[in-house]
Design a protein around this motif. Structure first.
Motif, PDB file in Angstrom:
ATOM      1  N   ALA A 181       0.841  -1.196   0.000  1.00 34.58           N
ATOM      2  CA  ALA A 181       0.000   0.000   0.000  1.00 34.58           C
ATOM      3  C   ALA A 181       0.871   1.239   0.000  1.00 34.58           C
ATOM      4  N   GLY A 194      -5.389   5.305  -6.183  1.00 38.23           N
ATOM      5  CA  GLY A 194      -6.659   4.673  -6.515  1.00 38.23           C
ATOM      6  C   GLY A 194      -6.811   4.408  -7.995  1.00 38.23           C
ATOM      7  N   GLY A 197      -4.956   1.444  -9.049  1.00 37.86           N
ATOM      8  CA  GLY A 197      -5.338   0.195  -8.405  1.00 37.86           C
ATOM      9  C   GLY A 197      -4.477  -0.192  -7.223  1.00 37.86           C
ATOM     10  N   ARG A 198      -3.701   0.757  -6.684  1.00 37.13           N
ATOM     11  CA  ARG A 198      -2.852   0.442  -5.535  1.00 37.13           C
ATOM     12  C   ARG A 198      -3.647   0.620  -4.241  1.00 37.13           C
ATOM     13  N   LEU A 199      -3.285  -0.155  -3.231  1.00 43.98           N
ATOM     14  CA  LEU A 199      -3.859   0.021  -1.898  1.00 43.98           C
ATOM     15  C   LEU A 199      -3.295   1.290  -1.271  1.00 43.98           C
ATOM     16  N   TYR A 217     -10.835   8.127  -2.388  1.00 50.19           N
ATOM     17  CA  TYR A 217     -10.145   6.910  -2.806  1.00 50.19           C
ATOM     18  C   TYR A 217     -11.097   5.976  -3.552  1.00 50.19           C
ATOM     19  N   LEU A 221     -10.620   4.666  -7.406  1.00 47.74           N
ATOM     20  CA  LEU A 221     -10.592   3.250  -7.792  1.00 47.74           C
ATOM     21  C   LEU A 221     -11.551   2.993  -8.943  1.00 47.74           C
ATOM     22  N   ALA A 226     -11.547  -0.241 -11.573  1.00 49.92           N
ATOM     23  CA  ALA A 226     -11.686  -1.344 -10.618  1.00 49.92           C
ATOM     24  C   ALA A 226     -13.138  -1.813 -10.562  1.00 49.92           C
ATOM     25  N   HIS A 233     -12.013  -5.040  -1.928  1.00 45.49           N
ATOM     26  CA  HIS A 233     -10.710  -5.478  -1.421  1.00 45.49           C
ATOM     27  C   HIS A 233      -9.865  -4.273  -1.019  1.00 45.49           C
ATOM     28  N   ALA A 234      -9.799  -3.269  -1.884  1.00 43.69           N
ATOM     29  CA  ALA A 234      -8.978  -2.088  -1.593  1.00 43.69           C
ATOM     30  C   ALA A 234      -9.490  -1.346  -0.365  1.00 43.69           C
ATOM     31  N   TRP A 237      -8.509  -2.673   3.081  1.00 43.55           N
ATOM     32  CA  TRP A 237      -7.150  -2.405   3.547  1.00 43.55           C
ATOM     33  C   TRP A 237      -6.861  -0.909   3.685  1.00 43.55           C
TER      34      TRP A 237
END
Length: 383
Positions: A181, A194, A197-199, A217, A221, A226, A233-234, A237
């Motif tokens: 992340a 976002g 696609g990163r946490l 965020y 996404l 996404a 999922h994102a 976390w």
């Protein structure tokens, strides 16, 4: 909701290191046994905060001991690491944890000080250097034997894979890489993460500001393509950090908070108490108007703003209501510190964690985040 334990204690000098580390280990095992999703260590250098210093080492220690929780890092200042050596250590942690690891990485705090002096960095260099190193890290995670990976971050350069048998080692357990992340508190970086696609891992925010960051965020996404499963999922976390002090009554909890904020948690130098805040106990300061918040460490803010940003205090009922408000606002994962300063009796920290686990979590509802599914594990490692 999901709850993670953060081993973020401050100490009043080196004589307290052992006690703080031991208390963190004790709390980690308790959290693992009582429904916490992850146990996070941080990384600090040359100060009295997080006295274990090496979060990767601390997490590796836990990897073979925790039965239910992920091992996490929040956050590693990537700018002070060689990207390939960082990959090697993170992949090893993922192997030890059998895919139940997650690492937050950041450019570090602008005014963190000693770590940047050692690395010969100035604050304006951080963003570009972070992006260059992140590029190397992501390409290294995608590396395959026989391929040549060349890199130049402006501070490190070289190649790997150009000769027979030369490769990244070990490879991660999770395919194609461990969970990671971006640690940030800035809207631009949250949006960028976002859309790619990163946490994201957040620091401490008061409720409204945290909710705004979560909504930003989530939009990013979606804008990045996404699907619903990836967004869920994102968001699971998207940790945000709080200190928590729980006691049997509100009054007792504030008494303990006052005790915890002695010693190394004396008002940080960037906090500028207003005239009205001067000399008041924390429980009275809490009731005053906050003024602007400053989520970037080192930026001036009032003491009331600082408290509302970093801490939840009260009886189990009071704390449960505050925690539930964050969940209702779209923030399902809280990253919680139950030990603050070494000047306080560690018994109050033990009791706080116990009350949170046994009385707060059942009131608001809690769940774990599952480990990797079979198809998320590298084919060679699948049982």
């Amino acid at each position: 909701m999901h709850f993670s334990l953060f081993l973020g204690q401050a100490v009043s000098g080196w004589p307290h290191d052992t006690a703080a580390i031991d208390l963190g280990i004790e709390q980690a095992h308790y959290a693992d046994e009582h429904g916490f999703t992850a146990v996070y260590s941080g990384e600090q250098h040359f100060n009295d905060y997080e006295p274990y210093g090496d979060g990767l080492g601390m997490s590796a220690y836990f990897a073979g001991q925790l039965n239910n929780a992920y091992v996490g890092l929040s956050v590693v200042p990537l700018v002070v690491h060689h990207p390939l050596l960082f990959i090697q250590r993170v992949n090893l942690l993922d192997q030890l944890a059998k895919g139940k690891s997650i690492v937050g990485i950041s450019a570090g705090r602008p005014l963190q000080g000693a770590a940047f002096h050692v690395a010969d960095l100035t604050p304006p260099e951080r963003a570009a250097l972070f992006d260059a190193k992140l590029d190397v890290v992501e390409r290294a995670w995608a590396h395959r034997p026989g391929e040549k990976l060349e890199f130049d971050t402006g501070r490190e350069s070289g190649s790997i894979g150009g000769r027979s048998g030369e490769r990244i080692m070990p490879y991660s357990y999770r395919d194609p890489h461990p969970l990671y992340a971006i640690g940030t508190n800035t809207p631009a970086k949250i949006t960028e993460a976002g859309r790619s696609g990163r946490l994201v891992h957040l620091g401490p925010f008061p409720l409204r500001a945290a909710a705004d960051m979560a909504a930003l965020y989530r939009r990013a996404l979606t804008e990045g393509g996404a699907d619903d499963a990836a967004v869920a999922h994102a968001m699971s976390w998207l940790i945000h950090t709080k200190m928590v002090m729980v006691a049997d009554t509100d009054a007792e909890a504030w008494d303990h908070a006052e005790e915890a904020f002695r010693g190394p948690l004396t008002t940080p130098p960037w906090i500028h108490p207003t005239a009205e805040e001067q000399g008041k106990p924390l429980r009275e300061v809490w009731k005053l108007p906050t003024g602007p918040i400053a989520p970037a460490m080192g930026r001036p803010e009032s003491l009331s703003a600082y408290l509302h940003r970093i801490i939840i205090v009260g009886s189990p009922g009071t704390v449960a209501r505050e925690v539930a408000a964050y969940g209702d606002a779209g923030l399902p994962h809280m990253h919680l510190r139950f030990a603050f300063g070494s000047a306080a009796d560690p018994g109050i920290y033990r009791r706080s964690l116990e009350l949170f686990a046994t009385e707060v979590m059942p009131k608001v509802g809690s769940s774990l985040i599952p480990g990797p599914t079979t198809d998320q594990i590298r084919a060679e490692y699948r049982p």
